[in-house]
Design a protein around this motif. Structure first.
Motif, short mmCIF file in Angstrom:
data_model
loop_
_atom_site.label_atom_id
_atom_site.label_comp_id
_atom_site.label_asym_id
_atom_site.label_seq_id
_atom_site.Cartn_x
_atom_site.Cartn_y
_atom_site.Cartn_z
N ASP A 75 0.68 -1.28 0.07
CA ASP A 75 0.05 -0.12 0.06
C ASP A 75 0.90 1.26 0.00
N SER A 78 2.20 1.83 -3.47
CA SER A 78 1.33 1.98 -4.35
C SER A 78 1.11 3.37 -4.10
N THR A 79 0.87 3.92 -3.00
CA THR A 79 0.27 5.53 -2.66
C THR A 79 1.49 6.17 -3.38
N ALA A 82 0.97 5.89 -7.25
CA ALA A 82 -0.22 7.05 -7.60
C ALA A 82 0.23 8.48 -7.74
N GLU A 83 1.29 8.96 -7.04
CA GLU A 83 1.54 10.46 -7.12
C GLU A 83 2.39 10.36 -8.39
N GLY A 85 1.26 9.05 -11.14
CA GLY A 85 0.24 8.55 -12.23
C GLY A 85 0.32 7.06 -12.58
N THR A 87 -0.87 3.37 -11.60
CA THR A 87 -1.90 2.65 -10.75
C THR A 87 -1.59 0.96 -10.72
N TYR A 88 -0.77 0.91 -9.66
CA TYR A 88 -0.37 -0.53 -9.07
C TYR A 88 -1.46 -1.42 -8.78
N HIS A 89 -1.21 -2.82 -9.22
CA HIS A 89 -2.10 -3.76 -8.55
C HIS A 89 -1.18 -4.76 -8.02
N VAL A 127 1.17 -3.86 -12.85
CA VAL A 127 -0.36 -2.97 -13.20
C VAL A 127 -1.18 -4.38 -13.65
#
Length: 213
Positions: A75, A78-79, A82-83, A85, A87-89, A127
């Protein structure tokens, strides 16, 4: 100016580092004079080809932590992704031996598509949750960025560019690189880790200034 980037395709920090380098170059006044060279690195060279397990399971074993602790680790990264751009999964990510993928990046470099393939492979891993040691998958991903599928297949079916990957790994050892991403600017400045955009930009500017020489 040459910026060499040692990275591994399955490394979450390397994808973040790639984005930050791109942002730094977008602000760098002499970006048109910069050559970015992708160098191979393997976080786990002992990973058996085709034996893919969830990366979360691997991390729990490697670090001796619980599943909730792994989720918290994922998490956090991943945060940060996201900063930038991304989108990790990471709950979908699986382990994979990346040697063949790195060979394919070297092939892509002969057609000026190394950066594009590096991007696609990282996205596939972090991703899409794809195993990037499956040869059919690698051929498909290569074709998506414009590489000839038959050429990619020929590379993967043989040992083409294996020496190039080994040389990258040898140079990493010689330079004392133990973690990635690692950036070498004209083999004069070294930056370890997915540093902030400002740090990368300052290094690029410093390397090109008269004082730097």
């Amino acid at each position: 100016m040459k910026v060499e980037v040692w990275s591994d395709i399955v490394c979450p920090w390397c994808y973040i580092g790639k984005r930050r380098l791109e942002k730094a170059l977008a602000r760098y006044e002499h970006a048109g004079e910069v050559e970015v060279v992708w160098r191979s690195f393997q976080l786990d060279p002992a990973q058996p080809r085709g034996e893919n397990i969830p990366t979360s399971e691997m991390l729990a074993r490697k670090y001796g932590v619980t599943a909730p602790e792994v989720r918290a680790m994922n998490d956090r990264v991943s945060t940060l992704a996201a900063e930038e751009g991304l989108t990790y999964h990471l709950d979908r990510a699986v382990t994979a031996n990346t040697f063949d993928a790195h060979r394919l990046v070297h092939f892509a470099a002969t057609l000026d598509l190394a950066g594009a393939l590096e991007e696609r492979l990282m996205r596939a891993t972090l991703v899409d949750g794809v195993a990037v040691d499956d040869l059919d998958t690698l051929v498909r991903l290569a074709a998506e960025v414009g590489l000839p599928a038959d050429g990619a297949r020929e590379v993967l079916d043989g040992d083409a560019h294996a020496g190039d990957v080994q040389e990258d790994l040898r140079q990493a050892r010689a330079l004392g690189i133990s973690g990635v991403p690692f950036y070498a600017v004209d083999r004069t400045y070294g930056i370890s880790g997915a540093q902030p955009v400002e740090t990368l930009l300052d290094t690029l500017r410093g390397a090109s200034s008269p004082v730097a020489s």
